[in-house]
Structure formats: C-alpha cells, structure tokens
Design an enzyme around this catalytic site. Structure first.
Site, PDB file in Angstrom:
ATOM      1  CE  LYS A 145      -0.674  -0.301   4.996  1.00  0.00           C
ATOM      2  NZ  LYS A 145      -0.080   0.758   5.439  1.00  0.00           N
TER       3      LYS A 145
ATOM      4  NE  ARG B  71      -1.439   0.579  11.554  1.00  0.00           N
ATOM      5  CZ  ARG B  71      -0.694   0.829  10.602  1.00  0.00           C
ATOM      6  NH1 ARG B  71      -0.670   2.061   9.956  1.00  0.00           N
ATOM      7  NH2 ARG B  71       0.422   0.092  10.342  1.00  0.00           N
TER       8      ARG B  71
ATOM      9  NE  ARG C  32       8.502  -3.799   4.783  1.00  0.00           N
ATOM     10  CZ  ARG C  32       7.344  -3.218   5.378  1.00  0.00           C
ATOM     11  NH1 ARG C  32       6.435  -2.733   4.329  1.00  0.00           N
ATOM     12  NH2 ARG C  32       6.671  -3.378   6.241  1.00  0.00           N
TER      13      ARG C  32
ATOM     14  NE  ARG D 229       9.026  -1.002   8.431  1.00  0.00           N
ATOM     15  CZ  ARG D 229       7.777  -0.648   7.846  1.00  0.00           C
ATOM     16  NH1 ARG D 229       7.515  -0.222   6.793  1.00  0.00           N
ATOM     17  NH2 ARG D 229       6.846  -0.900   8.861  1.00  0.00           N
TER      18      ARG D 229
ATOM     19  NE  ARG E 256       4.317  -4.022  11.422  1.00  0.00           N
ATOM     20  CZ  ARG E 256       5.390  -4.495  10.880  1.00  0.00           C
ATOM     21  NH1 ARG E 256       6.506  -5.070  11.196  1.00  0.00           N
ATOM     22  NH2 ARG E 256       5.523  -3.976   9.510  1.00  0.00           N
TER      23      ARG E 256
HETATM   24  P1  AMP Z   1       3.168   1.329   8.836  1.00  0.00           P
HETATM   25  O1  AMP Z   1       4.314   1.759   7.831  1.00  0.00           O
HETATM   26  O2  AMP Z   1       1.890   2.064   8.332  1.00  0.00           O
HETATM   27  O3  AMP Z   1       3.199  -0.012   8.625  1.00  0.00           O
HETATM   28  O4  AMP Z   1       3.256   1.961  10.168  1.00  0.00           O
HETATM   29  C1  AMP Z   1       4.391   1.462  11.102  1.00  0.00           C
HETATM   30  C2  AMP Z   1       3.898   1.383  12.505  1.00  0.00           C
HETATM   31  O5  AMP Z   1       3.798   2.978  12.724  1.00  0.00           O
HETATM   32  C3  AMP Z   1       2.821   0.770  12.985  1.00  0.00           C
HETATM   33  O6  AMP Z   1       3.200  -0.506  13.236  1.00  0.00           O
HETATM   34  C4  AMP Z   1       2.460   1.567  14.228  1.00  0.00           C
HETATM   35  O7  AMP Z   1       3.447   1.355  15.111  1.00  0.00           O
HETATM   36  C5  AMP Z   1       2.857   2.908  13.763  1.00  0.00           C
HETATM   37  N1  AMP Z   1       1.549   3.553  13.301  1.00  0.00           N
HETATM   38  C6  AMP Z   1       1.284   4.023  11.743  1.00  0.00           C
HETATM   39  N2  AMP Z   1       0.170   4.574  11.633  1.00  0.00           N
HETATM   40  C7  AMP Z   1      -0.444   4.525  12.731  1.00  0.00           C
HETATM   41  C8  AMP Z   1      -1.773   4.541  13.088  1.00  0.00           C
HETATM   42  N3  AMP Z   1      -2.677   5.170  12.241  1.00  0.00           N
HETATM   43  N4  AMP Z   1      -2.264   4.577  14.517  1.00  0.00           N
HETATM   44  C9  AMP Z   1      -1.313   3.774  15.259  1.00  0.00           C
HETATM   45  N5  AMP Z   1      -0.002   3.613  15.201  1.00  0.00           N
HETATM   46  C10 AMP Z   1       0.457   4.082  13.768  1.00  0.00           C
END
Ligand code: AMP
Length: 195
Positions: A16, A91, A130, A136, A147
């Site tokens: 995404k 989310r 990845r 990461r 997650r």
């Molecule tokens: P992502 O790159 O979108 O997978 O986000 C990486 C991490 O950032 C997630 O596993 C959360 O710890 C934090 N994070 C990102 N977006 C949110 C959100 N909308 N609400 C809470 N935590 C978030």
C-alpha cells in the site's frame, strides 16, 4: 470530477505504501503515510521519535490522540486542500471517528477507499523479504505477527464502516506493480476520480 480524498488500506506487506505514492503522484495530491512520519521522526531522533520508537518496534499502535494530531497537522497544510491520499490512517474505528469529525468541520469526506487484497501467506513472504532488504526495525518475526493480528482485529473492521458508505473498492494486490496501479486507477476512474 470528484475530489480525491483517498485512503488506501491493506495488511502489512500488501504494497500500500508503494501504490499510495504512485497513485498520489499521478493525481497530483500528497500521500500522507503516518508510518513514514513516525519513521522519519525516529531516524531524526526528535521528541516524537523518542516517544514512539519502542511502540513501533514492538508492532503496537501509537496512541490515537498522538497519531490524530499528526494527521490533522499534515492535512491542514495548503497542499492537502484539494485532496490527499492517506496511507496507514485511520487504522481503527476510533481513528475513523476522529478523522470523520475533522473532515466534517471542513465540509469534506473521504471519497474512495482502496482495499488492497493480499493473502496472509503472501504478505508474510513480502515482509520477510523487506526485512532482509531494508532492515526495518519492526520487520522482525514477533512484530510482524503482532502487526498482522492488529490489522485483522482492529483495522479490517474499519472497512465495514466504509463499505456501508459505498466507498470501498477491493483491488487484487497480487501482480506486478504496474498491473496493480492500473487496477487502482481503473477503480478510481469509475468513481470519477481522475488526474
Ligand atoms: P506502517 O508503515 O503503516 O505499517 O506503520 C508502521 C508503524 O507505525 C505501525 O506498526 C504503528 O506502530 C505506527 N503507526 C502507523 N500508523 C498508525 C496509526 N494510524 N495509528 C497508530 N499507530 C500507527
């Protein structure tokens, strides 16, 4: 023409982020990724970064209030006035309510939600790849499992809320990058969302 106020949703490893950037560029709107904002802050060692690092590494969600404030701040910038693409926010259902309230105050609403559909096995395979390529810090086995389970428990239900509004387009997220971008573009065109 319908304003492009978009959200892209999919499990971790669905692509995404990559697709969000491509679509936003094509439409000339900013892609707003909360994950990217958090990672940039961690990297720069800002106060926000220090606050969220342990949470992110563990694969937990950053508190709603903190995340919401960051998104509101970003959407208030001039370049988001004509449209935006959100990636990774909202989310959970409570973040949907926060975003709805913020947009309602501006007489706006989301106009389309792209759901990237990728089987669990495929997401896990992509995440492991990845992890090897990008290192990461949250792409370790424990964090990945957490997650994905948070996605299924807390994020997938937001799609039901948007489905009731008739704004969700399910897009098959398996294929080449170009194929997937084309599928998303076609779904948006069908809603009158074009560059
Ligand atoms: P992502 O790159 O979108 O997978 O986000 C990486 C991490 O950032 C997630 O596993 C959360 O710890 C934090 N994070 C990102 N977006 C949110 C959100 N909308 N609400 C809470 N935590 C978030």
């Amino acid at each position: 023409m319908t304003a492009a106020r978009l959200l892209i949703v999919g499990p971790q490893g669905s692509g995404k982020g990559t697709q969000g950037v491509r679509i936003a560029e094509a439409l000339g709107i900013p892609a707003v990724s909360t994950g990217d904002v958090f990672r940039a802050n961690v990297k720069e060692g800002t106060e926000l970064g220090q606050q969220v690092k342990a949470i992110i590494d563990a694969g937990d969600l950053v508190p709603d209030e903190l995340t919401g404030a960051i998104v509101r701040d970003r959407l208030e910038q001039a370049d988001a006035a004509g449209g935006f693409l959100l990636d990774g926010y909202p989310r959970n259902v409570s973040q949907v309510r926060d975003l709805d309230a913020f947009l309602r105050d501006r007489d706006e609403e989301l106009t389309a939600v792209i759901e990237l559909v990728v089987p669990r096995d495929e997401s896990i395979a992509r995440l492991s790849k990845r992890a090897a390529e990008q290192g990461r810090s949250d792409d370790n086995e424990e964090s990945i499992a957490k997650r994905l389970s948070i996605y299924e428990r807390e994020t997938a239900p937001i799609l039901d809320v948007f489905r009731e509004r008739g704004i969700v387009d399910q897009v098959d997220g398996v294929g080449s990058l170009d194929e997937i971008t084309e599928r998303i573009t076609a779904a948006l065109v069908a809603r009158g969302i074009t560059a």
